[in-house]
Scaffold this active site. Sequence first.
Site, PDB file in Angstrom:
ATOM      1  N   GLY A  65      31.343  61.249   6.338  1.00 45.04           N
ATOM      2  CA  GLY A  65      32.490  61.811   7.077  1.00 45.04           C
ATOM      3  C   GLY A  65      33.765  61.094   6.685  1.00 45.04           C
ATOM      4  N   TYR A 177      16.276  66.614   1.681  1.00 49.14           N
ATOM      5  CA  TYR A 177      17.170  67.463   2.466  1.00 49.14           C
ATOM      6  C   TYR A 177      16.424  68.686   2.992  1.00 49.14           C
ATOM      7  CZ  TYR A 177      21.392  69.992   3.814  1.00 49.14           C
ATOM      8  OH  TYR A 177      22.358  70.668   4.531  1.00 49.14           O
TER       9      TYR A 177
END
Length: 350
Positions: A65, A177
């Site tokens: 982020g 993932y």
Amino acid sequence: MQPEDLDNVIARVSEAAQDFAGQRLLITGGLGFIGSHLVSVFQHLNDHVLTEPIQLTVVDNLVTGRTPVEKFRDRADTRVVMADAADVSSLADLGHCDLIIHAAGIASPYYYRAHPLETLDVATRGTRALLDLAVKDRARFVFFSSSEIYGDPDEAHIPIPESYRGNVATMGPRACYDEGKRVGETLCYIYHEYFGIHTNCIRPFNVFGPGMPEKDYRVMPNFASALIGGRPMTVYGDGRQTRTFCYLTDALVGFILVMAKGVPGEPYNIGNPNSELTMSELAMQFQDIDTSALVRTIEYPDSYPADEPRRRVPDTRKAQMQLGYESQVDVKEGLERFIRWARENYTGSQ
Ligand code: UDP
């Protein structure tokens, strides 16, 4: 987000968002690309639409982020907690929640190849810990899954409906993932079936737009950075693999509609079904917008996980029928808006 994009989203979700008035929302990954835009939408709803404000708790550990925390610090309706969503102990004292949005994750193939265990943990241990919080508070739960859970889909299942079970490798560079998100979905299923939690899984299909970090290394920021820096955009492999690209505003509308109107226990594809492009065609779209853009086709770099899906197209009829979801922005228009933003925010040096 650009003011006109934010206004567009608000106009499309105002009615559905009335359900959130006065609620306490916990959002993980709230400083990431999708999470931070969701936070902006909720804050804008507080400022302009809702009579009773939403109280937001944003959790992030900034592994990928980038949104400056200061952006949210001066608001009474938003609390930022720097914590790892996969760390159960750090989630213990967050207070009561009505809706938990698990948007933390490592979505760029470049980064999940570099951080496989963190990628797996946030989708599995993080989801489990947050679902336990949902049980404690009887909160609704929305899990940001991925179109990657379908793996490399069989041609017969394109466009891909939610019922397609996928073609996914347990071992391989993408497994952390893909399989992590699949386990996350299974956890949502279990907590819905056995604990009666209202869960929904969102499967986004290649969302792009303003706010994507230049060093995200997904195709859109890579191409935009190359264009701005006067370097060739590099198309990987034979350039015939496809994706459908969904502009940010359409995606945000879909996400909010799932949060407000999702049928308990159901997963939803959110994307633009009409925008399938090969990567060579995507490069040409950049060239249509700026004729100075250069293209080069290269072998897959080591940093990009091989074994990628050849085609990825969502069937969004379920979201359309159950939630009234429609995408409105075509790729060309979305690209123009994204490139305009990137020119002001990227260095071109990536
Ligand atoms: N890709 C590319 N050049 C780049 C980055 C990605 O040609 O600089 C291709 C990649 O092979 C894939 C598509 O773009 O087919 C989308 O990749 P991305 O990393 O954006 O996300 P994915 O859909 O694989 O999660």
